[in-house]
Design a protein around this motif. Structure first.
Motif, PDB file in Angstrom:
ATOM      1  N   ILE A 113       0.635   5.783 -11.489  1.00 55.46           N
ATOM      2  CA  ILE A 113      -0.270   5.898 -10.340  1.00 55.46           C
ATOM      3  C   ILE A 113      -0.791   4.521  -9.952  1.00 55.46           C
ATOM      4  O   ILE A 113      -0.852   4.183  -8.766  1.00 55.46           O
ATOM      5  N   GLU A 114      -1.146   3.706 -10.950  1.00 56.16           N
ATOM      6  CA  GLU A 114      -1.641   2.359 -10.662  1.00 56.16           C
ATOM      7  C   GLU A 114      -0.565   1.520  -9.972  1.00 56.16           C
ATOM      8  O   GLU A 114      -0.845   0.774  -9.026  1.00 56.16           O
ATOM      9  N   ALA A 115       0.685   1.653 -10.437  1.00 61.26           N
ATOM     10  CA  ALA A 115       1.785   0.904  -9.820  1.00 61.26           C
ATOM     11  C   ALA A 115       1.991   1.344  -8.373  1.00 61.26           C
ATOM     12  O   ALA A 115       2.199   0.513  -7.478  1.00 61.26           O
ATOM     13  N   LEU A 116       1.894   2.657  -8.137  1.00 63.46           N
ATOM     14  CA  LEU A 116       2.043   3.159  -6.771  1.00 63.46           C
ATOM     15  C   LEU A 116       0.884   2.720  -5.883  1.00 63.46           C
ATOM     16  O   LEU A 116       1.082   2.414  -4.706  1.00 63.46           O
ATOM     17  N   GLN A 117      -0.325   2.662  -6.445  1.00 68.66           N
ATOM     18  CA  GLN A 117      -1.463   2.205  -5.666  1.00 68.66           C
ATOM     19  C   GLN A 117      -1.303   0.740  -5.268  1.00 68.66           C
ATOM     20  O   GLN A 117      -1.642   0.354  -4.148  1.00 68.66           O
ATOM     21  N   GLN A 140      -1.040  -0.620  -1.481  1.00 66.29           N
ATOM     22  CA  GLN A 140      -1.893  -1.669  -0.935  1.00 66.29           C
ATOM     23  C   GLN A 140      -1.068  -2.819  -0.367  1.00 66.29           C
ATOM     24  O   GLN A 140      -1.392  -3.364   0.693  1.00 66.29           O
ATOM     25  N   ALA A 141       0.021  -3.158  -1.052  1.00 65.47           N
ATOM     26  CA  ALA A 141       0.899  -4.211  -0.538  1.00 65.47           C
ATOM     27  C   ALA A 141       1.538  -3.791   0.783  1.00 65.47           C
ATOM     28  O   ALA A 141       1.682  -4.599   1.707  1.00 65.47           O
ATOM     29  N   ALA A 142       1.904  -2.523   0.889  1.00 65.43           N
ATOM     30  CA  ALA A 142       2.495  -2.023   2.132  1.00 65.43           C
ATOM     31  C   ALA A 142       1.475  -2.045   3.263  1.00 65.43           C
ATOM     32  O   ALA A 142       1.803  -2.381   4.404  1.00 65.43           O
ATOM     33  N   VAL A 143       0.228  -1.702   2.958  1.00 61.07           N
ATOM     34  CA  VAL A 143      -0.822  -1.729   3.980  1.00 61.07           C
ATOM     35  C   VAL A 143      -1.058  -3.164   4.435  1.00 61.07           C
ATOM     36  O   VAL A 143      -1.209  -3.435   5.627  1.00 61.07           O
ATOM     37  N   ASP A 144      -1.095  -4.101   3.477  1.00 62.52           N
ATOM     38  CA  ASP A 144      -1.294  -5.509   3.841  1.00 62.52           C
ATOM     39  C   ASP A 144      -0.160  -6.028   4.726  1.00 62.52           C
ATOM     40  O   ASP A 144      -0.384  -6.868   5.598  1.00 62.52           O
ATOM     41  N   LEU A 173       1.366  -4.158   6.811  1.00 59.87           N
ATOM     42  CA  LEU A 173       1.353  -3.253   7.963  1.00 59.87           C
ATOM     43  C   LEU A 173       2.561  -2.321   7.986  1.00 59.87           C
ATOM     44  O   LEU A 173       3.014  -1.895   9.041  1.00 59.87           O
ATOM     45  N   ASP A 174       3.084  -1.995   6.809  1.00 58.98           N
ATOM     46  CA  ASP A 174       4.175  -1.032   6.688  1.00 58.98           C
ATOM     47  C   ASP A 174       3.555   0.316   6.306  1.00 58.98           C
ATOM     48  O   ASP A 174       3.506   0.701   5.152  1.00 58.98           O
ATOM     49  N   PHE A 175       3.057   1.020   7.312  1.00 57.99           N
ATOM     50  CA  PHE A 175       2.301   2.234   7.052  1.00 57.99           C
ATOM     51  C   PHE A 175       3.177   3.399   6.616  1.00 57.99           C
ATOM     52  O   PHE A 175       2.699   4.326   5.968  1.00 57.99           O
ATOM     53  N   GLU A 176       4.443   3.382   6.953  1.00 53.24           N
ATOM     54  CA  GLU A 176       5.356   4.431   6.496  1.00 53.24           C
ATOM     55  C   GLU A 176       5.538   4.357   4.976  1.00 53.24           C
ATOM     56  O   GLU A 176       5.522   5.368   4.290  1.00 53.24           O
ATOM     57  N   GLU A 177       5.709   3.153   4.459  1.00 52.92           N
ATOM     58  CA  GLU A 177       5.831   2.977   3.014  1.00 52.92           C
ATOM     59  C   GLU A 177       4.518   3.349   2.327  1.00 52.92           C
ATOM     60  O   GLU A 177       4.518   3.975   1.269  1.00 52.92           O
ATOM     61  N   ALA A 178       3.407   2.987   2.922  1.00 53.35           N
ATOM     62  CA  ALA A 178       2.099   3.345   2.364  1.00 53.35           C
ATOM     63  C   ALA A 178       1.938   4.858   2.328  1.00 53.35           C
ATOM     64  O   ALA A 178       1.404   5.404   1.358  1.00 53.35           O
TER      65      ALA A 178
END
Length: 97
Positions: free
Chosen positions: A5-9, A13-17, A19-24
């Motif tokens: 879960i921590e790895a996915l979080q 967060q990296a995807a949000v930074d 701006l890849d919202f689909e991956e997020a």
């Protein structure tokens, strides 16, 4: 499981930074599956493309009522004229006494 879960979080967060919202979104859905008790191997293989999140207010008392929209061109009926409306039955009963 908490490491997964921590790895996915962190991935989310990296995807949000970036701006890849689909991956997020995919990461968020995988986290929800893990918290729901799914095995990490099954989560990686899961197809999450058709999953839709529940809309706010879709559960609870009185929140799932649909709003009625009148058909196009519909006009409300005219209100009755209060001067020509018949009096209530209560007032008619008092006159007879």
């Amino acid at each position: 499981m908490s490491k997964a879960i921590e790895a996915l979080q962190k991935r989310m967060q990296a995807a949000v930074d970036a701006l890849d919202f689909e991956e997020a979104r995919r990461c968020r859905d995988q986290i929800n599956l893990l918290r729901g008790g799914a095995a990490p191997e099954a989560v990686e293989r899961a197809d999450l493309s058709g999953i839709e999140r529940q809309q706010p207010g879709a559960m609870g008392l009185g929140t799932s009522q649909q709003r009625m929209t009148p058909p196009q061109g519909w006009k409300p009926p005219p209100k009755p004229d209060p001067m020509t409306k018949r009096r209530s039955s209560r007032s008619a009963g008092k006159r007879g006494q």
